[in-house]
Scaffold this motif. Structure first.
Motif, PDB file in Angstrom:
ATOM      1  N   LEU A 284       0.785  -1.214   0.030  1.00 13.05           N
ATOM      2  CA  LEU A 284      -0.140   0.006  -0.034  1.00 13.05           C
ATOM      3  C   LEU A 284       0.758   1.482   0.127  1.00 13.05           C
ATOM      4  O   LEU A 284       1.588   1.384   1.026  1.00 13.05           O
ATOM      5  N   ASN A 285       0.522   2.051  -0.989  1.00 11.38           N
ATOM      6  CA  ASN A 285       1.725   3.202  -1.213  1.00 11.38           C
ATOM      7  C   ASN A 285       3.092   2.756  -1.217  1.00 11.38           C
ATOM      8  O   ASN A 285       3.979   3.391  -0.436  1.00 11.38           O
ATOM      9  N   GLY A 286       3.440   1.701  -1.500  1.00 14.73           N
ATOM     10  CA  GLY A 286       4.829   1.210  -1.636  1.00 14.73           C
ATOM     11  C   GLY A 286       5.317   0.362  -0.449  1.00 14.73           C
ATOM     12  O   GLY A 286       6.266  -0.477  -0.491  1.00 14.73           O
ATOM     13  N   GLU A 287       4.456   0.397   0.810  1.00 13.05           N
ATOM     14  CA  GLU A 287       5.057  -0.341   2.045  1.00 13.05           C
ATOM     15  C   GLU A 287       4.324  -1.607   2.046  1.00 13.05           C
ATOM     16  O   GLU A 287       3.103  -1.576   1.626  1.00 13.05           O
ATOM     17  N   ILE A 288       4.976  -2.453   2.761  1.00  9.73           N
ATOM     18  CA  ILE A 288       4.354  -3.852   2.660  1.00  9.73           C
ATOM     19  C   ILE A 288       3.623  -3.979   3.731  1.00  9.73           C
ATOM     20  O   ILE A 288       3.787  -3.622   4.906  1.00  9.73           O
ATOM     21  N   VAL A 289       2.405  -4.477   3.167  1.00 12.81           N
ATOM     22  CA  VAL A 289       1.092  -4.389   4.360  1.00 12.81           C
ATOM     23  C   VAL A 289       0.527  -6.038   4.667  1.00 12.81           C
ATOM     24  O   VAL A 289      -0.225  -6.309   5.526  1.00 12.81           O
ATOM     25  N   ALA A 290       0.933  -6.939   3.685  1.00 18.60           N
ATOM     26  CA  ALA A 290       0.782  -8.209   3.977  1.00 18.60           C
ATOM     27  C   ALA A 290       1.746  -8.861   2.974  1.00 18.60           C
ATOM     28  O   ALA A 290       2.266  -8.812   2.228  1.00 18.60           O
ATOM     29  N   VAL A 291       2.083 -10.303   3.779  1.00 18.61           N
ATOM     30  CA  VAL A 291       3.224 -11.107   3.177  1.00 18.61           C
ATOM     31  C   VAL A 291       2.507 -12.649   3.272  1.00 18.61           C
ATOM     32  O   VAL A 291       1.981 -12.932   4.363  1.00 18.61           O
TER      33      VAL A 291
END
Length: 417
Positions: A284-291
């Protein structure tokens, strides 16, 4: 205590008749027209050819992967004397292999699988067709012959063995005393279209769209498959930070941190590990929010770990569920036939998994001390299963754990950047 020995009288007689055998010296039991032999070694390299031959058509879990277990042994620094690989043969042909770790816990010496709950299920590495052809009596004799090699332990404890495997049922019924305690969840489809049609109702699709809209309202969404070790390292670090935050909030012990397991998952993704690791990453907006951390074998994908952001503002958009929705689309559109989501019930498994397989713990008490410990552990497993089925008991246990953490000042170490 008697339950520990149900069906094991022939095994105990065989142990007494054959005495102790060690190293590569074979134990032999026979019935008319069939010779059962077993041999063991403490060197995983000596069983590589047999292991790879028995898994040439695929594995039921990463716990059956030679490369996974070899890396696990090296990472954990397990001494050769505590490694045991037992090959069972019928008329000189390898039919089954037991890769076992000898542990001593609370004064009891136990042979068990190398990893614990790190993968969804385990099973003896076997030629399932030959195993089925032996019949119940033949399989009982084969397991007895193999277990007779384990004279330097009090008990054998084999967790999370599926009741049905590769279309064959009951192949391991004669291996000690089974106790059903959990369920394995899998999604098996020929295409995303079939999966979508069978697993998602109209209301489910509407709900997924609403969640997606809420997440999209927060910024730009990106989904990617990561196979590069450099990019994978950053994603794995974020995944474990997210998992630690989740464990802490739930009052659950963080086994990855407490047992120093994080490096293993990094090493598994490095060139030369022999493992095919694939990460699904939602940004989200370049940031990892789920893996989601997956191991691939042929046309099967096994998800070992999943995580999502603990930021309440981001959780409004259900990043974990949105990541999984994209995972299911990509998995079955890429030619995979099975996506394994492990054991233990969750909402996501209810939504996506069309195959449920009972998992059983298998016990063999070899000494009086071992039989007593088996009886105690079986009772513990039954109580644990009852606790999992009761939200009230789960909540009480979680609050108790949070209370003791505060009382004794225990803080979980966070993974380093």
């Amino acid at each position: 205590m008697d339950t520990a020995n149900v069906g094991n009288e022939p095994l105990l007689r065989a142990l007494a008749e054959n005495g102790e055998t060690a190293g590569l010296q074979a134990t032999k039991l026979s019935r008319p027209g069939v010779a059962m032999t077993a041999r063991c070694t403490h060197d995983i390299g000596e069983v590589e050819a047999v292991w790879r031959s028995l898994t040439a058509d695929g594995v039921e879990s990463p716990g059956q992967s030679f490369d996974f277990i070899r890396l696990w042994i090296a990472d954990r620094g397990i001494a050769p004397k505590d490694q045991c690989f037992v090959i069972g043969e019928v008329d000189g042909e390898p039919v089954a292999l037991l890769p076992l770790h000898r542990r001593r816990q609370m004064g009891v010496t136990v042979y068990t699988w190398f990893p614990r709950s790190q993968v969804g299920c385990y099973a003896p590495i076997s030629d399932y067709r030959k195993l089925a052809a032996l019949g119940a009596e033949g399989r009982a004799q084969l397991w007895q012959t193999m277990v007779s090699q384990l004279a330097d332990a009090d008990a054998v404890y084999l967790r999370a063995i599926p009741g049905e495997i590769t279309g064959f049922g009951g192949l391991f019924d004669e291996l000690g005393t089974p106790l059903e305690v959990d369920t394995l969840y899998r999604s098996e489809f020929s295409s995303w279209e079939d999966c979508d049609k069978l697993q998602r109702s109209r209301s489910r699709r509407k709900h997924d769209r609403q969640q997606g809209d809420r997440l999209a309202a927060l910024g730009d969404i990106g989904f990617e498959l990561v196979t590069d070790p450099v990019a994978g390292k950053a994603a794995i670090d974020v995944m474990f930070r997210q998992r630690s935050a989740r464990f802490h909030a739930q009052g659950i012990r963080d086994t990855f941190v407490c047992d120093n397991l994080i490096d293993f998952y990094h090493k598994a993704m490095q060139p030369g590990s022999g493992l095919n690791i694939r990460l699904h990453v939602l940004r989200l907006n370049g940031e990892i929010v789920a893996v989601r951390y997956n191991v691939v074998h042929g046309d099967r994908m096994f998800c070992l770990i999943s995580s999502m952001s603990d930021d309440p503002a981001i959780q409004v958009g259900s990043p974990g569920k949105q990541c999984l929705l994209r995972v299911m689309q990509s998995v079955f559109d890429s030619g995979f036939t099975m996506f394994d989501m492990g054991s233990g019930f969750t909402d996501e498994k209810r939504h996506w998994c069309n195959v449920q397989t009972p998992l059983r713990q298998h016990y063999i008490g070899l000494t009086l001390k071992g039989r007593l410990s088996v009886g105690c552990h079986q009772q513990f497993q039954k109580l644990r299963a009852q606790a999992k089925a009761s939200p009230r008991v789960r909540s009480a246990l979680r609050h108790f754990r949070q209370f003791t953490d505060k009382l004794f000042g225990r803080q979980q170490q966070q993974p380093s950047d």
